[in-house]
Design a protein around this motif. Structure first.
Motif, PDB file in Angstrom:
ATOM      1  N   LEU A   1       0.829  -0.976  -0.183  1.00  0.00           N
ATOM      2  CA  LEU A   1       0.082  -0.064  -0.141  1.00  0.00           C
ATOM      3  C   LEU A   1       0.836   1.521  -0.136  1.00  0.00           C
ATOM      4  N   ARG A   2       1.923   1.264  -0.146  1.00  0.00           N
ATOM      5  CA  ARG A   2       3.111   2.222  -0.284  1.00  0.00           C
ATOM      6  C   ARG A   2       2.897   2.554  -1.187  1.00  0.00           C
ATOM      7  N   THR A   3       3.028   4.256  -1.249  1.00  0.00           N
ATOM      8  CA  THR A   3       3.213   5.064  -2.716  1.00  0.00           C
ATOM      9  C   THR A   3       3.566   4.890  -3.977  1.00  0.00           C
ATOM     10  N   GLU A   4       4.900   3.680  -4.198  1.00  0.00           N
ATOM     11  CA  GLU A   4       4.983   2.786  -4.815  1.00  0.00           C
ATOM     12  C   GLU A   4       4.794   1.599  -5.022  1.00  0.00           C
ATOM     13  N   GLY A   5       4.108   1.254  -4.007  1.00  0.00           N
ATOM     14  CA  GLY A   5       4.442   0.096  -3.856  1.00  0.00           C
ATOM     15  C   GLY A   5       3.062  -0.882  -4.979  1.00  0.00           C
ATOM     16  N   ALA A   6       2.792  -2.264  -4.704  1.00  0.00           N
ATOM     17  CA  ALA A   6       2.282  -3.130  -5.898  1.00  0.00           C
ATOM     18  C   ALA A   6       0.793  -2.904  -6.413  1.00  0.00           C
ATOM     19  N   VAL A   7       0.291  -2.658  -4.934  1.00  0.00           N
ATOM     20  CA  VAL A   7      -1.705  -1.914  -5.571  1.00  0.00           C
ATOM     21  C   VAL A   7      -1.791  -0.817  -6.528  1.00  0.00           C
TER      22      VAL A   7
ATOM     23  N   THR B   1      -8.490   2.689   4.646  1.00  0.00           N
ATOM     24  CA  THR B   1      -8.203   2.122   3.896  1.00  0.00           C
ATOM     25  C   THR B   1      -7.804   0.701   5.317  1.00  0.00           C
ATOM     26  N   ILE B   2      -7.850   1.022   6.505  1.00  0.00           N
ATOM     27  CA  ILE B   2      -7.017   0.105   6.961  1.00  0.00           C
ATOM     28  C   ILE B   2      -8.450  -0.736   7.079  1.00  0.00           C
ATOM     29  N   ALA B   3      -9.802  -0.166   7.100  1.00  0.00           N
ATOM     30  CA  ALA B   3     -11.103  -0.841   6.886  1.00  0.00           C
ATOM     31  C   ALA B   3     -11.061  -1.721   5.573  1.00  0.00           C
ATOM     32  N   GLY B   4     -10.760  -1.387   4.549  1.00  0.00           N
ATOM     33  CA  GLY B   4     -10.283  -2.439   3.862  1.00  0.00           C
ATOM     34  C   GLY B   4      -9.410  -3.463   4.523  1.00  0.00           C
ATOM     35  N   VAL B   5      -8.463  -3.542   4.519  1.00  0.00           N
ATOM     36  CA  VAL B   5      -7.546  -4.526   4.813  1.00  0.00           C
ATOM     37  C   VAL B   5      -8.369  -5.663   6.313  1.00  0.00           C
ATOM     38  N   SER B   6      -8.829  -4.875   6.796  1.00  0.00           N
ATOM     39  CA  SER B   6     -10.019  -5.672   8.008  1.00  0.00           C
ATOM     40  C   SER B   6     -11.385  -6.377   7.401  1.00  0.00           C
ATOM     41  N   ILE B   7     -11.624  -5.810   5.792  1.00  0.00           N
ATOM     42  CA  ILE B   7     -12.880  -6.791   5.579  1.00  0.00           C
ATOM     43  C   ILE B   7     -11.837  -7.971   4.656  1.00  0.00           C
ATOM     44  N   TRP B   8     -10.565  -7.230   3.863  1.00  0.00           N
ATOM     45  CA  TRP B   8     -10.187  -8.919   3.407  1.00  0.00           C
ATOM     46  C   TRP B   8      -9.288 -10.329   4.584  1.00  0.00           C
ATOM     47  N   GLN B   9      -9.239  -8.988   5.309  1.00  0.00           N
ATOM     48  CA  GLN B   9      -8.979 -10.103   6.239  1.00  0.00           C
ATOM     49  C   GLN B   9      -9.723 -11.647   7.181  1.00  0.00           C
TER      50      GLN B   9
END
Length: 290
Positions: A125-131, A157-165
């Motif tokens: 999720l970094r600016t230069e990251g894979a996403v 963003t954190i909520a999205g990560v929690s949803i994914w998990q």
């Protein structure tokens, strides 16, 4: 004879009730008392200050932001986990050859440690990251974001990560509910000319209410008590942009303001109780009505 049976049942209950009282009820009552004091690490004397700690909570901009972020996170994750959980459960309840494999794939993130999730998603999720790299590669570079450093979107963003998990865990509960519904209902609906949507609306959803009730409670309480995801991904940053009640409690206790930290924790307990119990009663009435 009836009296003996009644006493026997109480004999079985009392040990568990005693343990619960000693380790949960008594500490909660003690914490409630200390939330009205100026208890601090650097003071030997503790004074009763009444509502001062609670007044400070509602006048401190950082604490207000933390409460706002907590509710945003809770609402986003309740909706995301349950909507996606039902969708995945319905899809993987069909007769697919790979359904068992897919169930395992979707469920597996829920058993990962939050620390592992942090190690996975922080570089992604970094600016230069894979996403952002993938979005640019498919011509959607306009959607590139500073996912973990933009104050306006970091809590989402954190909520999205929690949803994914955790969606896979909700999916498993919904799958159990779906598999308990008799196929006869759907056969009768098909004979009556009902399509897929009507069968889902008038058969699946009403009979799935017990599972929906369980998942709503789990996701709501988990969302309001959020701590780990924020702590490992951003630590409450950038600045205080992603602070939630849980991280504020940790910081407050770390600063030695134990009375204030206990007050925040008490307020969180009251909020969870006032929100979850009415919702639970409402959902139970819906179950009975259906």
């Amino acid at each position: 004879m009836k009296t003996t049976k009644s006493l026997y049942s109480y004999t079985l209950v009392w040990p568990a009730l005693a343990i619960y009282t000693v380790f949960f009820v008594v500490p909660a009552l003690i914490g409630f008392y200390y939330s009205f004091t100026d208890w601090r690490l650097d003071r030997l004397e503790i004074s009763f200050v009444g509502w001062d700690n609670f007044k400070r909570i509602f006048t401190d901009d950082t604490l207000i932001l933390a409460m706002k972020n907590t509710f945003i996170f809770a609402i986003a994750t309740v909706i995301g986990k349950n909507v996606l959980g039902i969708a995945l459960a319905v899809a993987l309840n069909m007769k697919l050859k790979s359904r068992n494999f897919l169930r395992a794939i979707f469920y597996s993130p829920s058993i990962l440690s939050v620390l592992v999730i942090s190690i996975i998603f922080t570089p992604l999720l970094r600016t230069e990251g894979a996403v952002n790299g993938i979005l640019s590669a498919i011509g959607l570079s306009s959607l590139n974001q500073a996912w973990l450093t933009d104050p306006s979107i970091v809590i989402w963003t954190i909520a999205g990560v929690s949803i994914w998990q955790h969606t896979g865990f909700q999916m498993a509960i919904y799958l159990a509910g779906l598999q308990s519904i008799s196929k006869d209902y759907y056969e009768a609906a098909t004979i009556d000319g009902a399509g897929s949507w009507k069968s889902f609306r008038y058969i699946t959803l009403p009979l799935l209410l017990p599972a929906i009730n369980i998942n709503l409670m789990l996701t709501l309480i988990g969302g309001l008590k959020v701590f780990s995801e924020v702590f490992v991904l951003t630590g409450g940053g950038p600045g205080n942009a992603s602070q939630v009640v849980g991280t504020i409690i940790l910081r407050t206790f770390g600063e030695g303001a134990w009375g204030l930290g206990t007050a925040i924790n008490t307020l969180l307990f009251v909020a969870v109780t006032l929100i979850s119990i009415p919702l639970l009663l409402f959902m139970r009435r819906k179950e009975v009505a259906e």
